[in-house]
Design a protein around this motif. Sequence first.
Motif, PDB file in Angstrom:
ATOM      1  N   GLU A  64       0.451  -1.078   0.064  1.00 51.69           N
ATOM      2  CA  GLU A  64       0.168   0.114  -0.090  1.00 51.69           C
ATOM      3  C   GLU A  64       0.853   1.126   0.027  1.00 51.69           C
ATOM      4  O   GLU A  64       0.601   1.688  -1.071  1.00 51.69           O
ATOM      5  CB  GLU A  64      -0.769   0.089   1.499  1.00 51.69           C
ATOM      6  CG  GLU A  64      -1.812   1.169   1.528  1.00 51.69           C
ATOM      7  CD  GLU A  64      -2.284   0.799   2.954  1.00 51.69           C
ATOM      8  OE1 GLU A  64      -2.660  -0.234   3.136  1.00 51.69           O
ATOM      9  OE2 GLU A  64      -2.718   2.073   3.287  1.00 51.69           O
ATOM     10  N   THR A  79       2.747   1.495  -3.490  1.00 52.28           N
ATOM     11  CA  THR A  79       1.829   2.022  -4.759  1.00 52.28           C
ATOM     12  C   THR A  79       1.028   3.085  -3.968  1.00 52.28           C
ATOM     13  O   THR A  79       1.947   4.070  -5.539  1.00 52.28           O
ATOM     14  CB  THR A  79       0.254   1.233  -4.587  1.00 52.28           C
ATOM     15  OG1 THR A  79       0.460   0.112  -4.432  1.00 52.28           O
ATOM     16  CG2 THR A  79      -0.376   1.988  -4.974  1.00 52.28           C
ATOM     17  N   LEU A  80       1.538   3.858  -3.401  1.00 53.04           N
ATOM     18  CA  LEU A  80       0.918   5.265  -2.911  1.00 53.04           C
ATOM     19  C   LEU A  80       2.053   6.330  -3.084  1.00 53.04           C
ATOM     20  O   LEU A  80       1.925   7.085  -3.472  1.00 53.04           O
ATOM     21  CB  LEU A  80       0.496   5.601  -1.414  1.00 53.04           C
ATOM     22  CG  LEU A  80      -0.795   5.038  -1.220  1.00 53.04           C
ATOM     23  CD1 LEU A  80      -0.962   5.003   0.403  1.00 53.04           C
ATOM     24  CD2 LEU A  80      -2.123   5.765  -1.930  1.00 53.04           C
ATOM     25  N   ARG A  81       3.428   6.198  -2.733  1.00 51.11           N
ATOM     26  CA  ARG A  81       4.827   6.556  -3.605  1.00 51.11           C
ATOM     27  C   ARG A  81       4.984   6.809  -4.742  1.00 51.11           C
ATOM     28  O   ARG A  81       5.011   7.543  -5.548  1.00 51.11           O
ATOM     29  CB  ARG A  81       5.633   5.505  -2.525  1.00 51.11           C
ATOM     30  CG  ARG A  81       5.680   5.956  -0.544  1.00 51.11           C
ATOM     31  CD  ARG A  81       6.341   7.402  -0.514  1.00 51.11           C
ATOM     32  NE  ARG A  81       7.599   7.762  -0.577  1.00 51.11           N
ATOM     33  CZ  ARG A  81       8.306   8.743  -0.904  1.00 51.11           C
ATOM     34  NH1 ARG A  81       7.566   9.668  -1.701  1.00 51.11           N
ATOM     35  NH2 ARG A  81       9.135   8.723  -1.191  1.00 51.11           N
ATOM     36  N   ALA A  82       4.435   5.399  -5.369  1.00 49.67           N
ATOM     37  CA  ALA A  82       4.955   5.186  -6.524  1.00 49.67           C
ATOM     38  C   ALA A  82       4.221   6.072  -7.284  1.00 49.67           C
ATOM     39  O   ALA A  82       4.033   6.766  -8.489  1.00 49.67           O
ATOM     40  CB  ALA A  82       5.028   3.859  -6.991  1.00 49.67           C
ATOM     41  N   ILE A  83       2.738   6.145  -6.645  1.00 51.55           N
ATOM     42  CA  ILE A  83       1.335   7.382  -7.520  1.00 51.55           C
ATOM     43  C   ILE A  83       2.081   8.627  -7.677  1.00 51.55           C
ATOM     44  O   ILE A  83       1.145   9.306  -7.767  1.00 51.55           O
ATOM     45  CB  ILE A  83       0.326   6.853  -7.754  1.00 51.55           C
ATOM     46  CG1 ILE A  83      -0.566   6.838  -5.839  1.00 51.55           C
ATOM     47  CG2 ILE A  83      -0.337   5.240  -8.466  1.00 51.55           C
ATOM     48  CD1 ILE A  83      -1.669   6.512  -6.063  1.00 51.55           C
ATOM     49  N   GLY A  84       2.324   8.745  -6.134  1.00 52.93           N
ATOM     50  CA  GLY A  84       3.196  10.126  -6.216  1.00 52.93           C
ATOM     51  C   GLY A  84       2.556  11.239  -4.534  1.00 52.93           C
ATOM     52  O   GLY A  84       3.007  11.933  -4.503  1.00 52.93           O
ATOM     53  N   ILE A  85       2.162  10.313  -4.372  1.00 47.67           N
ATOM     54  CA  ILE A  85       1.689  10.400  -2.599  1.00 47.67           C
ATOM     55  C   ILE A  85       2.996  10.724  -1.892  1.00 47.67           C
ATOM     56  O   ILE A  85       3.902  10.252  -1.729  1.00 47.67           O
ATOM     57  CB  ILE A  85       1.149   9.964  -2.073  1.00 47.67           C
ATOM     58  CG1 ILE A  85       0.070   9.382  -2.884  1.00 47.67           C
ATOM     59  CG2 ILE A  85       0.742  10.607  -0.743  1.00 47.67           C
ATOM     60  CD1 ILE A  85      -1.285  10.478  -3.376  1.00 47.67           C
ATOM     61  N   PRO A  86       3.293  12.244  -1.176  1.00 46.48           N
ATOM     62  CA  PRO A  86       4.621  12.423  -1.075  1.00 46.48           C
ATOM     63  C   PRO A  86       4.553  12.040   0.644  1.00 46.48           C
ATOM     64  O   PRO A  86       3.283  11.250   1.359  1.00 46.48           O
ATOM     65  CB  PRO A  86       4.313  13.746   0.030  1.00 46.48           C
ATOM     66  CG  PRO A  86       3.017  14.706  -1.184  1.00 46.48           C
ATOM     67  CD  PRO A  86       2.355  13.647  -1.657  1.00 46.48           C
ATOM     68  N   SER A  87       5.808  11.905   0.981  1.00 45.35           N
ATOM     69  CA  SER A  87       6.181  10.941   2.538  1.00 45.35           C
ATOM     70  C   SER A  87       5.824  11.693   3.299  1.00 45.35           C
ATOM     71  O   SER A  87       5.056  11.460   4.486  1.00 45.35           O
ATOM     72  CB  SER A  87       7.508  10.939   2.369  1.00 45.35           C
ATOM     73  OG  SER A  87       8.167  11.539   2.324  1.00 45.35           O
ATOM     74  N   PRO A 116       9.974   3.286  -2.712  1.00 46.60           N
ATOM     75  CA  PRO A 116       8.903   2.823  -3.470  1.00 46.60           C
ATOM     76  C   PRO A 116       8.950   1.722  -4.158  1.00 46.60           C
ATOM     77  O   PRO A 116       7.762   0.965  -4.082  1.00 46.60           O
ATOM     78  CB  PRO A 116       8.152   4.053  -4.642  1.00 46.60           C
ATOM     79  CG  PRO A 116       8.855   5.065  -4.257  1.00 46.60           C
ATOM     80  CD  PRO A 116       9.303   4.747  -3.254  1.00 46.60           C
ATOM     81  N   ALA A 117      10.130   2.053  -5.265  1.00 42.86           N
ATOM     82  CA  ALA A 117      10.465   0.741  -5.964  1.00 42.86           C
ATOM     83  C   ALA A 117      10.526  -0.677  -5.055  1.00 42.86           C
ATOM     84  O   ALA A 117      10.603  -2.348  -5.743  1.00 42.86           O
ATOM     85  CB  ALA A 117      11.381   0.620  -7.158  1.00 42.86           C
ATOM     86  N   LEU A 126      10.676   5.544 -10.590  1.00 42.66           N
ATOM     87  CA  LEU A 126      10.689   5.182  -9.473  1.00 42.66           C
ATOM     88  C   LEU A 126      12.355   4.093  -9.635  1.00 42.66           C
ATOM     89  O   LEU A 126      12.599   3.569  -8.056  1.00 42.66           O
ATOM     90  CB  LEU A 126       9.511   3.634  -9.858  1.00 42.66           C
ATOM     91  CG  LEU A 126       8.757   4.182  -9.689  1.00 42.66           C
ATOM     92  CD1 LEU A 126       7.842   3.272  -9.464  1.00 42.66           C
ATOM     93  CD2 LEU A 126       8.494   4.751  -7.981  1.00 42.66           C
ATOM     94  N   SER A 134       8.401  12.497  -6.512  1.00 41.65           N
ATOM     95  CA  SER A 134       7.293  12.043  -6.224  1.00 41.65           C
ATOM     96  C   SER A 134       6.473  13.060  -6.597  1.00 41.65           C
ATOM     97  O   SER A 134       5.214  12.171  -7.268  1.00 41.65           O
ATOM     98  CB  SER A 134       7.013  12.035  -4.620  1.00 41.65           C
ATOM     99  OG  SER A 134       5.962  11.707  -4.729  1.00 41.65           O
ATOM    100  N   ARG A 185       6.414  12.557 -10.251  1.00 43.48           N
ATOM    101  CA  ARG A 185       5.437  10.952 -10.946  1.00 43.48           C
ATOM    102  C   ARG A 185       3.894  11.875 -10.872  1.00 43.48           C
ATOM    103  O   ARG A 185       3.178  11.040 -11.677  1.00 43.48           O
ATOM    104  CB  ARG A 185       5.694  10.510  -9.818  1.00 43.48           C
ATOM    105  CG  ARG A 185       7.064   9.540 -10.505  1.00 43.48           C
ATOM    106  CD  ARG A 185       6.797   8.185  -9.272  1.00 43.48           C
ATOM    107  NE  ARG A 185       7.380   8.169  -8.224  1.00 43.48           N
ATOM    108  CZ  ARG A 185       8.023   8.459  -6.403  1.00 43.48           C
ATOM    109  NH1 ARG A 185       9.183   8.383  -7.215  1.00 43.48           N
ATOM    110  NH2 ARG A 185       7.740   8.047  -5.929  1.00 43.48           N
TER     111      ARG A 185
END
Lengths: 418, 213
Positions: free
Chosen positions: A332, A335-343, A411-412, B56, B80, B83
């Motif tokens: 989860e 995925t969120l980090r990959a779609i661009g949600i900031p840390s 995220p990767a 990524l 981020s 992306r």
Amino acid sequence: MSMITARTLTLREISHRRGNFLLGSLAVAMAICGFALTLARLRAFDAETAAQIEAFERRTATDMATLEDEIRRSMKGLGFNIFIFPKGQELAEVYAEGFASKTMPEEFVTRLAASELVKVNHLLPSLTQKITWPEQKRTIVLVGTRGEVPIRERAMKAPLIDPVPPGEAVIGFELQQSLGLQAGDQIRLMGHDFKVAQVHSQRGSTDDITIWLNLAEAQELMGKPGLINAILALECNCASVDRLAEVRAEIGKILPDTVVIEKESTALARAEARNSAKRTADQAHDQMEQNRIASKESREEFAALLIPLVALTSAAAIALLTVLNVRQRRSEIGTLRAIGIPSGTLLATFMMRAALSGLLGAAIGMLLSLAISGDTKLITPAEWMMVTSAAILFSCAASWLPALIAASQDPARLLRHD
Amino acid sequence: MTEGIPILEIDRAGKCYGEVTALEQTSLRVGPGDLLALHGPSGSGKSTLLQIAGALLKPDRGKVLIGGTDPYLLSPNLRSQFRLEHLGFVFQDSNLLPYLTLTENICTPMLACPATDADRADALLDHFGLAHRRQHRPSELSAGECQRVALARALVLQPRLLLADEPTGNLDPENTELVLGYLEEYAAAGNAVIIATHEELAIARSNRRHPLT
């Protein structure tokens, strides 16, 4: 159309993984409960020991008041116990004759009464002399007294003896018996007529052969106008280290040309006993207070160990549960980090979760504490507010590091291990 | 992204994990309208190349430019954000959040971009035939439905470059057709789509192919 926010995400996740969330709240509740109950026990101990000391103080005060009253009555019953004689008076003569041969101005008693006297009560000036009653051809003790002199700025106490009005006389028991006198009879003394105002019952002392007259008349009869040879007083029942020395010092300052003696040791012994009892009571009180402080310190030391231990255990449990939560959510988070949600947003959801866990934990902890202690006034509302805030901070602090690590992960890497 | 510049340009990128080579040196250029199929056997590096293309996974060597920008020169937070603004991902296993409804799942990119037109999520659900499932959870959907939701989530912010890892791997023929049809439409609209796949149908429907060995 519903928008998704960090709050929605957090609440949905909590609802989805209730077990982990509730365990975290229970860890907080355990810490709160431990803290509240320890605090409550300390306070209960304080209240209990304070009540014991208060009860002891009340008992002691009552006992001391009773004792003091007994002493007061005892001393009053024994009459005057302080005698002030003119300076240079041989005390041996006083003990042998029963009165002083030297005289001092009557004004001395006025000066004494006008001073800020605290150590003695009931001032009585007198002129005493052993004479031969010419009309009856017998030896008597003639005492002139004007009654007690009120002490400045002090409420007049009930007098130990009543004054003798002019033209009247009070007769001792032996004289009354041998002369067959009654109250109201007339007697003639040194060429003057006096009405018998009162006759005393037997006292077993020189009082039985004494006639008391008004001071002015006695001074005239004895040829000593304006003079007295003793001031009688009643020592106050004040607790002190050396009462007589203090009385002497006080009177000596006001009337340097006098000497002071004390008699009636029974009353003094009782006063000493009273003072000793007070000292003993004070020592017992001090001992109780010291025991209380020592016991309180020991309990506080124990609490100072227990509370951090419980808090640390709870913090470890919360951190572990957060780590478990993070592991469950690797995919989860990835995925969120990959779609661009900031840390930062992810960290916020973790912190929001921790804060809610702390809030729920505080509520559970409070309810548990109340249930265990049965005391609804366990801690004040303000303290509860403080404890709740602390619980939220505590939970956030314990979750911070694992949450930060989770939110900052690559995220990767997270997706690769999914 | 600037017009005239390729949407994606990979120049001799490669990736190793220790002594294991995950991706041999590869170059690639993708422009508007491209529907590119990365194909090859398992372990040939399809997913690795997709992650490199998606900002990524930083390659050990070579260069990656997305719309003329090298995302690996950006800080993690800016990458981020990059992306979010330029890329869309469809994962092989959908990777939907199990506790969110379909609508909420599609809207998750809006966590970082709240000003987005939320009606677009509804339009995408309609398009993929899932309008009646808005309030359902992923556990109540089939694999094909989940994959369509994942595609909708990747498209909600209308990225110029869409990266899909085995987007039809779990789908029946009917859903495969639906998804591929939408990817074709999306590429034709001036965007670029890269899919990693080993399915012949998906490869055949792509207008460009990049084999990996």
